[in-house]
Scaffold this active site. Sequence first.
Site, PDB file in Angstrom:
ATOM      1  N   GLY A  48       0.762  -1.239   0.000  1.00 24.22           N
ATOM      2  CA  GLY A  48       0.000   0.000   0.000  1.00 24.22           C
ATOM      3  C   GLY A  48       0.796   1.294   0.000  1.00 24.22           C
ATOM      4  N   GLU A 102       4.097   3.689   6.124  1.00 25.91           N
ATOM      5  CA  GLU A 102       2.936   2.785   6.050  1.00 25.91           C
ATOM      6  C   GLU A 102       1.790   3.541   5.389  1.00 25.91           C
ATOM      7  OE1 GLU A 102       1.735  -0.009   5.984  1.00 25.91           O
ATOM      8  OE2 GLU A 102       0.918  -0.741   7.875  1.00 25.91           O
ATOM      9  N   ASP A 103       0.926   2.806   4.676  1.00 25.10           N
ATOM     10  CA  ASP A 103      -0.214   3.480   4.052  1.00 25.10           C
ATOM     11  C   ASP A 103      -1.257   3.888   5.092  1.00 25.10           C
ATOM     12  OD1 ASP A 103      -0.972   0.842   4.579  1.00 25.10           O
ATOM     13  OD2 ASP A 103      -1.909   0.500   2.626  1.00 25.10           O
ATOM     14  N   ASP A 106      -4.427   0.989  11.237  1.00 26.69           N
ATOM     15  CA  ASP A 106      -5.830   0.711  11.552  1.00 26.69           C
ATOM     16  C   ASP A 106      -5.893   0.192  12.998  1.00 26.69           C
ATOM     17  OD1 ASP A 106      -8.593   0.261  10.803  1.00 26.69           O
ATOM     18  OD2 ASP A 106      -8.143  -1.836  10.534  1.00 26.69           O
ATOM     19  N   LYS A 134      -6.386   5.741  11.750  1.00 27.93           N
ATOM     20  CA  LYS A 134      -7.773   5.671  12.244  1.00 27.93           C
ATOM     21  C   LYS A 134      -7.714   5.485  13.751  1.00 27.93           C
ATOM     22  CE  LYS A 134      -9.606   2.955   8.339  1.00 27.93           C
ATOM     23  NZ  LYS A 134     -10.180   1.634   8.012  1.00 27.93           N
ATOM     24  N   PHE A 155     -13.808   2.551   5.820  1.00 27.31           N
ATOM     25  CA  PHE A 155     -12.871   1.880   4.917  1.00 27.31           C
ATOM     26  C   PHE A 155     -12.632   2.753   3.696  1.00 27.31           C
ATOM     27  CE2 PHE A 155     -11.331  -1.148   1.829  1.00 27.31           C
ATOM     28  CZ  PHE A 155     -10.437  -1.867   2.596  1.00 27.31           C
ATOM     29  N   ASP A 162      -6.085  -0.548  -1.216  1.00 30.98           N
ATOM     30  CA  ASP A 162      -6.956  -1.403  -2.015  1.00 30.98           C
ATOM     31  C   ASP A 162      -8.151  -1.932  -1.234  1.00 30.98           C
ATOM     32  OD1 ASP A 162      -5.439  -3.204  -0.314  1.00 30.98           O
ATOM     33  OD2 ASP A 162      -6.175  -4.833  -1.582  1.00 30.98           O
ATOM     34  N   ARG A 168      -5.998   0.405  -6.019  1.00 30.43           N
ATOM     35  CA  ARG A 168      -4.715   1.038  -5.652  1.00 30.43           C
ATOM     36  C   ARG A 168      -4.304   2.137  -6.627  1.00 30.43           C
ATOM     37  NH1 ARG A 168      -2.430  -2.028  -1.530  1.00 30.43           N
ATOM     38  NH2 ARG A 168      -2.651  -4.284  -1.641  1.00 30.43           N
TER      39      ARG A 168
HETATM   40  P1  IMP Z   1      -3.549  -2.907  11.099  1.00 27.62           P
HETATM   41  O1  IMP Z   1      -2.580  -3.999  11.418  1.00 27.62           O
HETATM   42  O2  IMP Z   1      -4.940  -3.270  11.551  1.00 27.62           O
HETATM   43  O3  IMP Z   1      -3.128  -1.549  11.581  1.00 27.62           O
HETATM   44  O4  IMP Z   1      -3.692  -2.911   9.531  1.00 27.62           O
HETATM   45  C1  IMP Z   1      -2.931  -2.160   8.679  1.00 27.62           C
HETATM   46  C2  IMP Z   1      -3.190  -2.630   7.266  1.00 27.62           C
HETATM   47  O5  IMP Z   1      -4.582  -2.895   7.057  1.00 27.62           O
HETATM   48  C3  IMP Z   1      -2.841  -1.547   6.273  1.00 27.62           C
HETATM   49  O6  IMP Z   1      -1.498  -1.620   5.872  1.00 27.62           O
HETATM   50  C4  IMP Z   1      -3.794  -1.851   5.126  1.00 27.62           C
HETATM   51  O7  IMP Z   1      -3.229  -2.818   4.270  1.00 27.62           O
HETATM   52  C5  IMP Z   1      -5.004  -2.459   5.787  1.00 27.62           C
HETATM   53  N1  IMP Z   1      -6.111  -1.476   5.967  1.00 27.62           N
HETATM   54  C6  IMP Z   1      -6.588  -1.002   7.132  1.00 27.62           C
HETATM   55  N2  IMP Z   1      -7.596  -0.133   6.937  1.00 27.62           N
HETATM   56  C7  IMP Z   1      -7.732  -0.038   5.603  1.00 27.62           C
HETATM   57  C8  IMP Z   1      -8.615   0.747   4.764  1.00 27.62           C
HETATM   58  O8  IMP Z   1      -9.461   1.557   5.206  1.00 27.62           O
HETATM   59  N3  IMP Z   1      -8.443   0.579   3.429  1.00 27.62           N
HETATM   60  C9  IMP Z   1      -7.529  -0.269   2.881  1.00 27.62           C
HETATM   61  N4  IMP Z   1      -6.697  -1.011   3.621  1.00 27.62           N
HETATM   62  C10 IMP Z   1      -6.801  -0.904   4.976  1.00 27.62           C
END
Ligand code: IMP
Length: 178
Positions: A48, A102-103, A106, A134, A155, A162, A168
């Site tokens: 991402g 990082e993109d 979450d 977030k 989301f 993606d 993407r």
């Molecule tokens: P975490 O481990 O829950 O913080 O997840 C991070 C990863 O979840 C990111 O690198 C994204 O690949 C994916 N992700 C989380 N939220 C979104 C979203 O709103 N759109 C797309 N990908 C997301």
Amino acid sequence: MNTVKIHDKVFSKTIPNEEICNEIKKLADRINHDYAGKRPLLLGVLNGCFMFVSELMKNLDIECEISFIKLSSYQGTATTGVVREVLGLSESIAGRDVIILEDIVDTGLTMQRLLETLGTRNPASMEIASLFLKPARLKVPVDVKYSVFTIPDRFIVGFGLDYDGLGRNLPDVYDVVE
Ligand code: IMP
């Protein structure tokens, strides 16, 4: 194009490309200031991060290096909480000032795991720069020093992010329409 359909969901445009690039430029200015005289190693988290990395790098005027790591923890629109390292880092980060790119942060589980893993390799410093954060979704405390956009629990796709593999390539960011 204010709405797009990806798989089974409709998304509507919320952040235009120009605004994203302007905000990334401001982040680059902060990093140029904070890392003046250092030579940070930027570490992009694939897939991402690619548009974010590209836009950020164009605006950095300090000496810096870039490398990439690939992890995966996400399927569809619900996190699995399972983090798997797919591609490791080949070079040494010992003594380096690392900035993880990082993109989106979450739940924070991906970054927590990555910080733990990289922390054992003795970097001089390690910070996280995330295009999106977030806060309402965070499950673990993760210190994101640099975040470009703080967004609600929705989301999003586009600008590298993606939905099940698609979206993407969209230059703007779109929110899912419930
Ligand atoms: P975490 O481990 O829950 O913080 O997840 C991070 C990863 O979840 C990111 O690198 C994204 O690949 C994916 N992700 C989380 N939220 C979104 C979203 O709103 N759109 C797309 N990908 C997301």
